[in-house]
Design a protein around this motif. Sequence first.
Motif, PDB file in Angstrom:
ATOM      1  N   LYS A   5       1.022  -1.124  -0.198  1.00 52.06           N
ATOM      2  CA  LYS A   5       0.354  -0.523   0.222  1.00 52.06           C
ATOM      3  C   LYS A   5       0.911   1.159  -0.197  1.00 52.06           C
ATOM      4  O   LYS A   5       0.227   2.507  -0.570  1.00 52.06           O
ATOM      5  CB  LYS A   5      -0.576   0.100   1.164  1.00 52.06           C
ATOM      6  CG  LYS A   5      -1.718  -1.081   0.685  1.00 52.06           C
ATOM      7  CD  LYS A   5      -3.099  -1.225   2.444  1.00 52.06           C
ATOM      8  CE  LYS A   5      -4.421  -1.620   1.424  1.00 52.06           C
ATOM      9  NZ  LYS A   5      -4.585  -2.064   1.086  1.00 52.06           N
ATOM     10  N   PRO A   7       4.011   3.281  -0.918  1.00 50.37           N
ATOM     11  CA  PRO A   7       5.181   3.401  -1.938  1.00 50.37           C
ATOM     12  C   PRO A   7       6.646   3.546  -2.258  1.00 50.37           C
ATOM     13  O   PRO A   7       6.844   3.067  -0.607  1.00 50.37           O
ATOM     14  CB  PRO A   7       5.064   4.925  -2.707  1.00 50.37           C
ATOM     15  CG  PRO A   7       4.633   5.970  -1.771  1.00 50.37           C
ATOM     16  CD  PRO A   7       3.358   4.334  -0.409  1.00 50.37           C
ATOM     17  N   ALA A  12       6.928   7.960  -7.444  1.00 45.00           N
ATOM     18  CA  ALA A  12       5.313   6.551  -7.967  1.00 45.00           C
ATOM     19  C   ALA A  12       4.087   6.830  -6.759  1.00 45.00           C
ATOM     20  O   ALA A  12       3.012   6.364  -7.318  1.00 45.00           O
ATOM     21  CB  ALA A  12       5.795   5.132  -7.074  1.00 45.00           C
ATOM     22  N   TYR A  15       1.529   8.716  -0.636  1.00 49.20           N
ATOM     23  CA  TYR A  15       0.647   7.360   0.170  1.00 49.20           C
ATOM     24  C   TYR A  15      -0.886   7.367  -0.362  1.00 49.20           C
ATOM     25  O   TYR A  15      -1.388   8.718   0.082  1.00 49.20           O
ATOM     26  CB  TYR A  15       0.662   7.309   1.530  1.00 49.20           C
ATOM     27  CG  TYR A  15      -0.214   6.111   2.125  1.00 49.20           C
ATOM     28  CD1 TYR A  15      -0.008   5.039   2.080  1.00 49.20           C
ATOM     29  CD2 TYR A  15      -1.397   6.594   3.057  1.00 49.20           C
ATOM     30  CE1 TYR A  15      -0.960   3.999   2.767  1.00 49.20           C
ATOM     31  CE2 TYR A  15      -2.150   5.684   3.858  1.00 49.20           C
ATOM     32  CZ  TYR A  15      -2.298   4.525   3.356  1.00 49.20           C
ATOM     33  OH  TYR A  15      -2.740   3.334   3.840  1.00 49.20           O
ATOM     34  N   PRO A  18      -1.802   7.277  -5.553  1.00 48.64           N
ATOM     35  CA  PRO A  18      -0.397   6.832  -6.773  1.00 48.64           C
ATOM     36  C   PRO A  18      -0.562   6.985  -8.240  1.00 48.64           C
ATOM     37  O   PRO A  18      -1.373   7.114  -8.233  1.00 48.64           O
ATOM     38  CB  PRO A  18      -0.311   5.122  -7.268  1.00 48.64           C
ATOM     39  CG  PRO A  18      -2.155   4.684  -6.593  1.00 48.64           C
ATOM     40  CD  PRO A  18      -2.174   6.037  -5.597  1.00 48.64           C
ATOM     41  N   HIS A  20       0.929   5.267 -11.279  1.00 44.99           N
ATOM     42  CA  HIS A  20      -0.240   5.047 -12.381  1.00 44.99           C
ATOM     43  C   HIS A  20      -0.944   5.249 -12.692  1.00 44.99           C
ATOM     44  O   HIS A  20      -1.409   5.104 -13.985  1.00 44.99           O
ATOM     45  CB  HIS A  20       0.850   3.536 -12.415  1.00 44.99           C
ATOM     46  CG  HIS A  20       0.484   2.417 -13.121  1.00 44.99           C
ATOM     47  ND1 HIS A  20       1.429   2.085 -13.728  1.00 44.99           N
ATOM     48  CD2 HIS A  20      -0.443   0.816 -12.856  1.00 44.99           C
ATOM     49  CE1 HIS A  20       1.113   1.429 -15.098  1.00 44.99           C
ATOM     50  NE2 HIS A  20      -0.623   0.551 -13.812  1.00 44.99           N
ATOM     51  N   GLY A  72       4.190   2.280 -12.584  1.00 46.76           N
ATOM     52  CA  GLY A  72       3.718   0.801 -11.909  1.00 46.76           C
ATOM     53  C   GLY A  72       4.484   0.119 -12.434  1.00 46.76           C
ATOM     54  O   GLY A  72       4.726  -1.243 -11.461  1.00 46.76           O
ATOM     55  N   ASP A  75       5.813   0.267  -8.448  1.00 44.76           N
ATOM     56  CA  ASP A  75       4.709   0.024  -7.592  1.00 44.76           C
ATOM     57  C   ASP A  75       4.895  -1.787  -7.553  1.00 44.76           C
ATOM     58  O   ASP A  75       5.377  -2.243  -6.426  1.00 44.76           O
ATOM     59  CB  ASP A  75       3.148   0.001  -7.760  1.00 44.76           C
ATOM     60  CG  ASP A  75       3.229   1.209  -7.853  1.00 44.76           C
ATOM     61  OD1 ASP A  75       3.536   2.216  -7.163  1.00 44.76           O
ATOM     62  OD2 ASP A  75       1.769   1.596  -8.693  1.00 44.76           O
ATOM     63  N   VAL A 149      -3.745  -3.116  -3.699  1.00 43.68           N
ATOM     64  CA  VAL A 149      -1.954  -2.156  -3.881  1.00 43.68           C
ATOM     65  C   VAL A 149      -2.019  -1.032  -4.018  1.00 43.68           C
ATOM     66  O   VAL A 149      -2.937  -0.172  -5.039  1.00 43.68           O
ATOM     67  CB  VAL A 149      -1.609  -2.562  -5.163  1.00 43.68           C
ATOM     68  CG1 VAL A 149      -0.072  -2.642  -5.838  1.00 43.68           C
ATOM     69  CG2 VAL A 149      -1.654  -4.399  -5.404  1.00 43.68           C
ATOM     70  N   ARG A 150      -1.850  -0.463  -3.614  1.00 48.24           N
ATOM     71  CA  ARG A 150      -1.335   1.286  -3.365  1.00 48.24           C
ATOM     72  C   ARG A 150      -2.969   1.774  -3.474  1.00 48.24           C
ATOM     73  O   ARG A 150      -2.926   2.977  -3.505  1.00 48.24           O
ATOM     74  CB  ARG A 150      -0.765   1.719  -4.841  1.00 48.24           C
ATOM     75  CG  ARG A 150       0.533   1.287  -5.066  1.00 48.24           C
ATOM     76  CD  ARG A 150       1.748   1.803  -4.202  1.00 48.24           C
ATOM     77  NE  ARG A 150       1.690   3.277  -3.576  1.00 48.24           N
ATOM     78  CZ  ARG A 150       1.938   4.812  -4.207  1.00 48.24           C
ATOM     79  NH1 ARG A 150       2.809   4.490  -5.209  1.00 48.24           N
ATOM     80  NH2 ARG A 150       2.049   5.270  -4.202  1.00 48.24           N
TER      81      ARG A 150
END
Length: 169
Positions: A5, A7, A12, A15, A18, A20, A72, A75, A149-150
């Motif tokens: 979760k 970076p 990237a 928090y 993200p 991406h 990405g 990540d 994710v992230r």
Amino acid sequence: MDRAKHPVTNLAGRYGHPLHPALVAVPIGAWVASFAFDLASRFVPGPQSLADGARWLIGLGVVGAIAAALAGFLDLFAIPTGTPVFRTALGHMAINLAVTGAYAVNFALRGVGPPGPVAAGPLALSAVSLAGLTVAGYLGGELAYRYGVRVADETTQAQGYHHADKENS
């Protein structure tokens, strides 16, 4: 799990924010629009401007995909190896790299073709590439919405659901 979760670097995105997912809008939008231009070039008089526009949209999408891939990839470093989420991320990455490569080839092919509507070969390559992009997008959704994710943790997310009027009473 919490590691995925956060970076690995601020490059990237911070928090809960993200980069991406924001960057992928460029190649997706450009490639979908290029396909619409491709199709339109086959049905309108004077199709060259649409064919040219489609080619440049493909090029813009390739550049955007490279930027999105870099974010990405950062990540990916946060995801623990040997996990289902890591395997999903590798599949997402591999398909996106193949799609980006196919679009780069498509861009090059269009630079040598005769003027007029987009030829059947590049049009078919775009259709297949869009299908691959759809699969990769589905896997990206799995990464964000199923595995988080992230995505900010639930405690952080819950802060957005508190009513301000209840806090002031």
